[in-house]
Design an enzyme around this catalytic site. Structure first.
Site, PDB file in Angstrom:
ATOM      1  N   GLY A 187      11.237 -10.878  61.892  1.00 15.09           N
ATOM      2  CA  GLY A 187      12.048 -11.945  62.481  1.00 15.09           C
ATOM      3  C   GLY A 187      11.294 -12.712  63.557  1.00 15.09           C
ATOM      4  O   GLY A 187      10.051 -12.720  63.598  1.00 15.09           O
TER       5      GLY A 187
ATOM      6  N   THR B 214      19.419  -7.000  69.943  1.00 15.11           N
ATOM      7  CA  THR B 214      18.049  -7.103  70.464  1.00 15.11           C
ATOM      8  C   THR B 214      18.057  -7.119  71.994  1.00 15.11           C
ATOM      9  O   THR B 214      19.074  -7.471  72.596  1.00 15.11           O
ATOM     10  CB  THR B 214      17.441  -8.409  69.910  1.00 15.11           C
ATOM     11  OG1 THR B 214      17.258  -8.234  68.525  1.00 15.11           O
ATOM     12  CG2 THR B 214      16.141  -8.809  70.563  1.00 15.11           C
TER      13      THR B 214
HETATM   14  N1  ASP Z   1      16.264 -12.055  66.301  1.00 19.64           N
HETATM   15  C1  ASP Z   1      16.228 -10.732  65.743  1.00 19.64           C
HETATM   16  C2  ASP Z   1      15.671 -10.803  64.343  1.00 19.64           C
HETATM   17  O1  ASP Z   1      15.980 -11.735  63.627  1.00 19.64           O
HETATM   18  C3  ASP Z   1      17.566 -10.089  65.696  1.00 19.64           C
HETATM   19  C4  ASP Z   1      18.320 -10.112  66.987  1.00 19.64           C
HETATM   20  O2  ASP Z   1      18.052 -10.909  67.863  1.00 19.64           O
HETATM   21  O3  ASP Z   1      19.223  -9.301  67.137  1.00 19.64           O
HETATM   22  O4  ASP Z   1      14.967  -9.906  63.942  1.00 19.64           O
END
Ligand code: ASP
Length: 341
Positions: A241, A211
């Protein structure tokens, strides 16, 4: 010229980066004096290590993160707003196939790409977010449009796509988000599911979240935070998410700090991680360093993997993570840091 100089420093620092397999809760190289503008970014936390990434990929990630920092720096130095800097930097990272956001978004169980993003202003706590969009090239711009041109905070799915397109944002065919690496990763997980009847638990994989996020402080003293993601590979049932959820993945308040998170979203949602950092600062009087470190340490104790970036109104940054890597960078006048592990 300045940008070129900073770029060289960035490469130098990245070559000197230290490997921290146990995860890190503090960043010794971040300066402690105040700055009137600053920018901190992340490119995801996970379980990559230097040997699994390889020299070429390390160089590519370092270059893109350094370029993103320099772009934001040039805007902030010239008096640009933190909101514009955050959108510019995140959109730039979204256009890179290296990160799990925009172009490089991972695939869902059904072989689609569903993108999430959010943005928040510390000045008035204005906020905007989109979840599960599929047709907009830069989800962070869609989140910004929700914040500035709607009476809502969070729009989802087809409605959010339609709103963004009505706002004149660039629309792309869904095939734009195809990348071979992400497709192969999904196929690997699906074939493992077929063989074993279930996929590995997240914790058991050599897994990179990917992300992107940014928090900026501008010369007017305003903070803005933003986050953008493709979510988690193999997500299904329209799972969303933390990244598009204000208070979980993104938060900003000029009285305390701005925060952007990355990691296993379900934990960040349940523990309201981004807002928790700012609340600790206001209710307990903690520094941004202490508040951010405590939140990430507490998260680890209950099994939540990931990290966050936070920046206060004095330009102090905290970049704690409890995984073996978090791609991250910080820039302020005459200071730049880019680290991966
Ligand atoms: N937090 C993001 C999610 O759970 C994933 C990530 O941070 O890479 O969708």
């Amino acid at each position: 010229m300045v940008a070129r100089m900073l770029f060289s420093i960035g490469i130098l620092l990245s070559l000197c980066m230290s490997c921290n397999q146990g995860g890190s809760t503090s960043e010794p190289d971040i300066p402690t004096q105040g700055f009137d503008y600053a920018l901190v970014i992340h490119g995801g936390a996970g379980f990559s290590n230097p040997s699994s990434l390889g020299d070429l990929k390390i160089k590519q990630y370092t270059q893109v993160l350094t370029e993103a920092l320099n772009r934001g720096h040039d805007m902030l130095k010239d008096g640009g707003t933190s909101e514009d800097a955050v959108v510019e930097v995140i959109a730039f990272l979204e256009d890179s196939p290296l990160f799990n956001a925009g172009k490089g978004a991972v695939f869902t169980h059904d072989g689609q790409n569903e993108l999430d993003a959010s943005i928040m202003n510390g000045r008035d706590r204005g906020a905007g977010a989109v979840a599960a969009i599929r047709q907009v090239k830069n989800p962070i711009k869609a989140a910004q449009a929700v914040m500035n041109h709607s009476e809502h905070v969070l729009l989802t799915s087809d409605g959010a796509d339609q709103f963004a397109i009505d706002q004149g944002l660039e629309r792309v065919d869904t095939s734009y988000f195809f990348t071979q690496d992400n497709w192969d990763r999904l196929q690997g997980i699906l074939s493992q599911e077929r063989e074993t009847g279930s996929s590995d638990r997240v914790e058991d994989r050599d897994w990179k979240f990917g992300t992107v996020g940014a928090v900026a402080l501008d010369r007017s003293g305003n903070l803005t935070a933003g986050t953008s993601t493709g979510g988690m590979t193999n997500k299904r049932y329209d799972r969303v998410g933390d990244s598009p959820l204000i208070g979980a993945g993104t938060y900003a308040d000029n009285k305390t700090c701005g925060v952007s998170c990355t990691g296993h979203g379900e934990y960040f949602i349940r523990y309201g991680v981004a807002a928790d950092v700012t609340h600790r600062m206001s209710y307990l009087g903690e520094s941004v360093d202490k508040a951010a470190a405590e939140v990430i340490r507490n998260l680890k104790e209950i099994g939540g993997n990931g990290g966050l970036i936070a920046l206060d109104t004095n330009g102090h940054a905290a970049l704690p993570f409890n995984t073996s890597s978090m791609f991250r960078g910080y820039i302020a006048p005459d200071t730049i840091l880019v680290e991966l592990f």
